[in-house]
Design a protein around this motif. Sequence first.
Motif, mmCIF file in Angstrom:
data_model
loop_
_atom_site.group_PDB
_atom_site.id
_atom_site.type_symbol
_atom_site.label_atom_id
_atom_site.label_comp_id
_atom_site.label_asym_id
_atom_site.label_seq_id
_atom_site.Cartn_x
_atom_site.Cartn_y
_atom_site.Cartn_z
ATOM 1 N N PRO A 1 7.512 9.714 3.545
ATOM 2 C CA PRO A 1 6.131 9.613 4.007
ATOM 3 C C PRO A 1 5.941 9.451 5.518
ATOM 4 O O PRO A 1 4.863 9.672 6.028
ATOM 5 N N PHE B 1 1.008 3.932 -3.083
ATOM 6 C CA PHE B 1 0.683 5.333 -2.830
ATOM 7 C C PHE B 1 1.751 6.225 -3.439
ATOM 8 O O PHE B 1 1.457 7.233 -4.079
ATOM 9 N N SER B 2 2.992 5.852 -3.185
ATOM 10 C CA SER B 2 4.107 6.625 -3.714
ATOM 11 C C SER B 2 4.162 6.524 -5.233
ATOM 12 O O SER B 2 4.343 7.517 -5.939
ATOM 13 N N PHE B 3 3.966 5.308 -5.734
ATOM 14 C CA PHE B 3 4.100 5.074 -7.163
ATOM 15 C C PHE B 3 3.024 5.798 -7.970
ATOM 16 O O PHE B 3 3.284 6.296 -9.075
ATOM 17 N N VAL B 4 1.821 5.870 -7.437
ATOM 18 C CA VAL B 4 0.731 6.531 -8.157
ATOM 19 C C VAL B 4 1.037 8.019 -8.332
ATOM 20 O O VAL B 4 0.737 8.627 -9.355
ATOM 21 N N ASP B 5 1.669 8.599 -7.326
ATOM 22 C CA ASP B 5 2.073 10.002 -7.431
ATOM 23 C C ASP B 5 3.135 10.168 -8.527
ATOM 24 O O ASP B 5 3.109 11.131 -9.299
ATOM 25 N N PHE C 1 -10.459 9.313 0.204
ATOM 26 C CA PHE C 1 -10.014 8.490 -0.911
ATOM 27 C C PHE C 1 -8.649 7.900 -0.807
ATOM 28 O O PHE C 1 -8.060 7.527 -1.796
ATOM 29 N N GLY C 2 -8.118 7.802 0.396
ATOM 30 C CA GLY C 2 -6.874 7.068 0.536
ATOM 31 C C GLY C 2 -7.026 5.648 0.040
ATOM 32 O O GLY C 2 -6.068 5.015 -0.376
ATOM 33 N N PHE D 1 0.829 -1.197 0.000
ATOM 34 C CA PHE D 1 0.000 0.000 0.000
ATOM 35 C C PHE D 1 0.873 1.259 0.000
ATOM 36 O O PHE D 1 0.646 2.200 -0.757
ATOM 37 N N ASN D 2 1.887 1.250 0.853
ATOM 38 C CA ASN D 2 2.820 2.385 0.925
ATOM 39 C C ASN D 2 3.487 2.628 -0.416
ATOM 40 O O ASN D 2 3.589 3.761 -0.892
ATOM 41 N N PHE E 1 -8.537 4.724 -2.621
ATOM 42 C CA PHE E 1 -8.621 4.583 -4.082
ATOM 43 C C PHE E 1 -7.586 5.446 -4.805
ATOM 44 O O PHE E 1 -7.950 6.271 -5.618
ATOM 45 N N PRO E 2 -6.295 5.298 -4.515
ATOM 46 C CA PRO E 2 -5.334 6.223 -5.120
ATOM 47 C C PRO E 2 -5.361 6.222 -6.631
ATOM 48 O O PRO E 2 -5.280 7.276 -7.247
ATOM 49 N N LEU F 1 -2.231 12.307 -2.071
ATOM 50 C CA LEU F 1 -1.585 11.045 -1.676
ATOM 51 C C LEU F 1 -0.635 11.311 -0.501
ATOM 52 O O LEU F 1 0.508 10.869 -0.492
ATOM 53 N N ASN G 1 5.770 11.384 -1.432
ATOM 54 C CA ASN G 1 7.070 11.509 -2.095
ATOM 55 C C ASN G 1 7.786 12.820 -1.797
ATOM 56 O O ASN G 1 8.917 13.014 -2.219
ATOM 57 N N ASN H 1 -8.393 10.535 7.578
ATOM 58 C CA ASN H 1 -9.818 10.836 7.489
ATOM 59 C C ASN H 1 -9.963 12.328 7.172
ATOM 60 O O ASN H 1 -9.335 13.166 7.833
ATOM 61 N N ILE I 1 -9.605 6.019 7.876
ATOM 62 C CA ILE I 1 -9.534 7.136 6.953
ATOM 63 C C ILE I 1 -10.833 7.419 6.211
ATOM 64 O O ILE I 1 -10.966 8.436 5.552
ATOM 65 N N ARG J 1 -8.630 15.404 -0.429
ATOM 66 C CA ARG J 1 -9.413 14.292 0.131
ATOM 67 C C ARG J 1 -8.696 12.954 -0.063
ATOM 68 O O ARG J 1 -9.207 11.915 0.297
ATOM 69 N N HIS J 2 -7.548 12.985 -0.628
ATOM 70 C CA HIS J 2 -6.921 11.849 -1.284
ATOM 71 C C HIS J 2 -5.701 11.369 -0.517
ATOM 72 O O HIS J 2 -4.638 11.172 -1.095
ATOM 73 N N GLY J 3 -5.836 11.254 0.815
ATOM 74 C CA GLY J 3 -4.666 10.888 1.605
ATOM 75 C C GLY J 3 -4.966 9.771 2.578
ATOM 76 O O GLY J 3 -6.093 9.292 2.686
ATOM 77 N N ASN K 1 12.007 7.791 -3.216
ATOM 78 C CA ASN K 1 11.203 6.830 -2.456
ATOM 79 C C ASN K 1 11.408 5.380 -2.888
ATOM 80 O O ASN K 1 10.614 4.515 -2.521
#
Lengths: 335, 371
Positions: free
Chosen positions: A138, A46-50, A291-292, A42-43, A294-295, B98, B55, B136, A213, B131-133, A70
């Motif tokens: 992160p 998250f980084s890769f999607v950015d 939306f954490g 997951f970590n 659904f990155p 993110l 990142n 909450n 979240i 909202r994307h992190g 990262n």
Amino acid sequence: MKKLFSKDNFLGSSFDKKQKWQSAVVYILLSIFFVLSSFTFFNFLFSFVDVAGSIVSGSMDVAIRDFLRNLPLLFVFLMTLWSLLLVHAVYINRDEEHLRKSIIKDSICILSFALVNLIYVIVRLAMGEYVSIAEGSPSKLFPLDTLLYSLPFVLFASLCLIYVFKKKEALPYLVPTRGSITTKARFVYCLFMALWLLFALYGFSSGILSFFIYDFAHGHAFYGIATLFCYLLSPAFLIFWELYFHGLKEEKRKEALLPWSIIGLSISLLGLILYFVSLALDLDAPSNAGFGMFPIMFSASVNLAAMLQVSVPFIVSLVALIKALIWRRDCKQRD
Amino acid sequence: MKFKAIPLLLMAIMSLSSCGSSYSYKDHLEDYVFKLDFHSEYNILQLTDIHWSANTSTSSSMAYLNKLFSEVDSHIKANQGSDAHIDLVELTGDMFMLATPYNVEAFIEYMEIKASQYGFMYASIWGNHDRHGIYNPNWLGAKFASAKHSIYFEPDDDLYGRSNFVINLTNEDEVKWQIANLDSGASFSETAVSPFRDYDYIREDQVDWWVKEHDLAGKQVPTIAYYHIPQDENLKAWESRASRKHKFFKLERFADNGNERYASSFIETGKENNLKAAFMGHAHNVDWTVDYDGVVIGLGVKTGTELYFAHIDVNNDDPILQEGLSSVGISENFDLIGASLVSLHDDDSFDLEHLYFNEREGGDFVAWRSW
């Protein structure tokens, strides 16, 4: 139903006391490495999607900068995943020779990822690419935490290698076993299982994290619960497949697959219906509720990623059902 | 029994997916109002799309922001006198994308330090990616609400968006200017099976809310609005720019909703309610600003080097880029990052400047350009 859970169906019914202890250790290690793999994946994702966002937006320089910064997150995920694969190879193995080779290969991989990470972070620090050993983001202690994380994996892999090389005679834990996969099906099978594993890892961590979240208030509870249910189904099905199904004796697996695939199909279909009904009732929920989880979806403005994630349990159940029907047909033809 | 369970189940499902808010904005208009003291040459610094993420090297980003704040403060003092300073910072969305809780806490801690150092308050607006992190969104809202120098309001109301509020700049109880902060949302799908998502837009209830807030302050009060996602007027203005005053760069699309069906009435309504300007963010490679029938609408300069930003090459013969370059009169290569500064005057007018600020080893690139 009772028949499906009868003790005599399982390989473990013939275990002696020592093997039962060994099984327990393997189950514990499988659980630990599955959970760790899930969260490290997951970590990394998250980084890769950015990073992917930077590439898609035309900023390759930013993407490369962030990816290199990262990269330890990828190493951390890979060393954890390979530890899961190593323990899995002990859990399900063909024969002693194959088990030895698997342990050696996986241990070398774990050791490589861990050592490369150590060297990589130290070199980047020396070059001033990291402002400090704990420059943050992160997490507060990044990249120090990745260094500390690598150390037990160096130890784990080293111990595995030492053990395998020292143990010239038979390795003590050889059950449960599985026959070899034919060359024709091997690639497809491995690809399918790899994808299922990744979706299960992601579903598990994001499902657990969503308790913290996701905004269940403001009228979004139904969507949140439906999504959570679907997300946790992937890992639940995988865990069931591995621990229950692969724990069965060979002949019992063929008997058990049909009823369980039907049950799985029903549960996953229910999950899909709940998901789409909840979404139809509250189209604003994905946007407003956190939306954490659904990155990919949110970064790229596509719903397909979430749709795929919630569909995976249905897909694997369908594949299981098809396989069960083929087995049944083959049995009948033999008879 | 079986048949009784079905309606009960349906009721349970409906209640879980209902809005459930009894707090109507119409009955609580004053709750959405903050008051700050106004003085002539009131300085509002817009920082947009900072995009801290998992990142981000927060140390590097803070180093950039330190220099940016210092440059802005020096510029203000050079033009307005040694007592002048940044009065208000508008964070127009996508402070995070993110991001982790660490990013949020580090950012707010940093803003608090800068607010104390430079003497400003800061107002935060939701962007689509905040909202994307891995947190909450209620927690993020609570963080902004509880920070000492932060202006933020997020009630459990029936108004679209997480946070909408106004800041009335007053002088002896008279409202001289109103700063409207709106949540332009994130994205939405038209149906449950739509493969793609569309960018959100300012909804009718938000327009109604702002009109009521403006009426409460006084119909004559000039307003500047800040939000994140451009509305349809930006594109309409671009397509008719030949007949309008315009300046700065448009190097990508506005990334607005783009569907006529979801065109917001905010700007049109604003024209009738003394809306002087609307500033937003969202599209990093755009800081294009235009006089749209008396309302100045424009995107702020993207702040910092996270996610993506435009590298301006003066030798690139792209006509749109050259159009932007000729409007600012810069003849060396630079990155389209920095900030935007608005100074409000007593006479209902304002000045707007864009700052392009790049860190460089041999000496930072600094260019101020007035609207």
